[in-house]
Design a protein around this motif. Sequence first.
Motif, short mmCIF file in Angstrom:
data_model
loop_
_atom_site.label_atom_id
_atom_site.label_comp_id
_atom_site.label_asym_id
_atom_site.label_seq_id
_atom_site.Cartn_x
_atom_site.Cartn_y
_atom_site.Cartn_z
N LYS A 1 1.09 -1.20 0.09
CA LYS A 1 0.05 0.07 -0.06
C LYS A 1 0.96 1.46 -0.06
O LYS A 1 0.46 2.12 -0.80
N GLU A 2 1.91 1.29 1.03
CA GLU A 2 2.98 2.46 0.88
C GLU A 2 3.67 2.56 -0.57
O GLU A 2 3.72 3.60 -1.03
N ILE A 3 3.85 1.49 -1.06
CA ILE A 3 4.55 1.66 -2.38
C ILE A 3 3.51 2.11 -3.44
O ILE A 3 4.06 2.96 -4.25
N THR A 4 2.38 1.92 -3.61
CA THR A 4 1.49 2.16 -4.38
C THR A 4 1.22 3.59 -4.15
O THR A 4 1.51 4.58 -5.54
N ARG A 5 1.09 4.04 -3.08
CA ARG A 5 0.95 5.46 -2.89
C ARG A 5 2.05 6.36 -3.12
O ARG A 5 1.74 7.39 -3.94
#
Length: 80
Positions: free
Chosen positions: A10-14
């Motif tokens: 999720k952090e990578i996608t954000r």
Amino acid sequence: MGCSKTATEKEITRAYRKACVKHHPDKTNGDRSRFDEISLAYDTLNDPEKRKLYDRFGRRSLDPAFRPGMGMGNMFGGSG
């Protein structure tokens, strides 16, 4: 992309989406080469197998010709 080594999907996608907006080539100050680097980073970090290789071998694991363990045989006197 500005993520930590322990970043979640999720952090990578954000971080990817934020970087894409900033560097998209269709924007006035967009940078195509930076955008391509960001896309490659996301592709690598979002795939568990590619991420594992990157964590272990670094940038050279991104080379399409890279094979884990290549050249190790010669280092130890074997034929590879």
